[in-house]
Design a protein around this motif. Structure first.
Motif, short mmCIF file in Angstrom:
data_model
loop_
_atom_site.label_atom_id
_atom_site.label_comp_id
_atom_site.label_asym_id
_atom_site.label_seq_id
_atom_site.Cartn_x
_atom_site.Cartn_y
_atom_site.Cartn_z
N ALA A 185 0.88 -1.27 0.05
CA ALA A 185 -0.16 -0.13 0.03
C ALA A 185 0.87 1.11 -0.04
N ALA A 186 1.86 1.13 0.67
CA ALA A 186 2.71 2.39 0.90
C ALA A 186 3.68 2.63 -0.57
N VAL A 187 3.91 1.68 -1.16
CA VAL A 187 4.57 1.90 -2.47
C VAL A 187 3.17 2.30 -3.59
N GLU A 188 2.22 1.77 -3.52
CA GLU A 188 1.08 2.32 -4.53
C GLU A 188 0.97 3.65 -4.08
N VAL A 193 1.20 9.76 -5.28
CA VAL A 193 1.74 11.20 -5.02
C VAL A 193 2.78 11.55 -5.99
N ALA A 194 3.52 10.70 -6.42
CA ALA A 194 4.53 11.35 -7.41
C ALA A 194 4.00 11.53 -8.86
N GLU A 195 2.88 10.82 -9.14
CA GLU A 195 2.12 11.03 -10.33
C GLU A 195 1.55 12.37 -10.29
N LEU A 196 0.86 12.82 -9.15
CA LEU A 196 0.29 14.16 -8.86
C LEU A 196 1.14 15.10 -8.72
N MET A 197 2.31 15.04 -8.34
CA MET A 197 3.32 16.33 -8.00
C MET A 197 4.36 16.40 -9.34
#
Length: 225
Positions: A185-188, A193-197
């Motif tokens: 879950a943490a990896v997902e 977050v990386a995609e949104l930022m």
């Protein structure tokens, strides 16, 4: 050497047989003489012609005589025979003794078993004897019950230990599965977050067309002194 096994047969011709006897007996006596000298042994060789002609060949080592050799041979042979006979007789007597002892032990055990099971009780047995037998049986039953309870307790303890081990293994597996789920879950979440930022490229907005910006840039170029 290399001839393999050679079959030896009796010589049919009398003349050849006598000639062979003379040659081979001379060679045999020569070997006996060499053995006596080289190894310092006492020996005697005596060979008679099988044809009944009285021909014979013999050799006796110089340090002894035929009489002494025969006496030594008879003494050794008799001692061996007597020793074997004595050993066999002793073994036989020991075997009979063991058989008699085992029979007595068997009879005693059978009588004890019949007496304990009540099969060998006389019809007019005294009350004291019956009471004593009853007490022995009760003591034997108490020992059997005690052994049975002890065995059942040991089996129960072993079952509890196995259950405890299985529960620990189950808890460990659940913990490993929960840790794996949290890591996944943490990896997902990190990927989201990386995609949104991620920075947005200007060319991708409104189809890549900015008329105000282009017009301002052209005007500034024209008014430049």
């Amino acid at each position: 050497m290399g001839r393999g096994r050679v079959e030896i047969r009796r010589i049919a011709n009398d003349v050849s047989r006598r000639a062979t006897f003379g040659k081979r007996s001379a060679g045999l006596l020569k070997k006996a003489r060499e053995l006596a000298v080289l190894c310092d042994v006492d020996l005697g060789v005596l060979v008679f012609d099988g044809a009944g002609s009285g021909r014979h060949a013999h050799y006796c080592s110089p340090n002894t005589s035929w009489t002494e050799l025969m006496q030594r041979y008879d003494s050794i042979t008799n001692d061996q025979l007597q020793g074997n006979e004595g050993t066999n007789h002793h073994d036989h007597q020991q075997l009979l003794t063991d058989i008699a002892r085992l029979r007595r032990e068997r009879d005693h055990l059978e009588a004890t078993l019949q007496r304990h099971t009540g099969e060998d009780l006389p019809s007019g047995a005294a009350a004291a004897e019956l009471r004593d037998l009853e007490q022995r049986l009760e003591c034997a039953l108490d020992k059997v019950r005690e052994m049975k309870d002890k065995l059942m307790e040991e089996q129960l303890d072993e079952s509890h230990n196995r259950m405890h081990i299985l529960e620990e293994q189950n808890s460990f597996l659940r913990h490993m599965m929960s840790e794996e789920g949290r890591q996944r879950a943490a990896v997902e979440a990190s990927a989201v977050v990386a995609e949104l930022m991620a920075p947005i490229q200007p060319a991708t907005l409104f189809g890549g067309f900015f008329p105000e910006v282009e017009e301002e840039a052209v005007t500034s170029l024209r008014l430049w002194p």
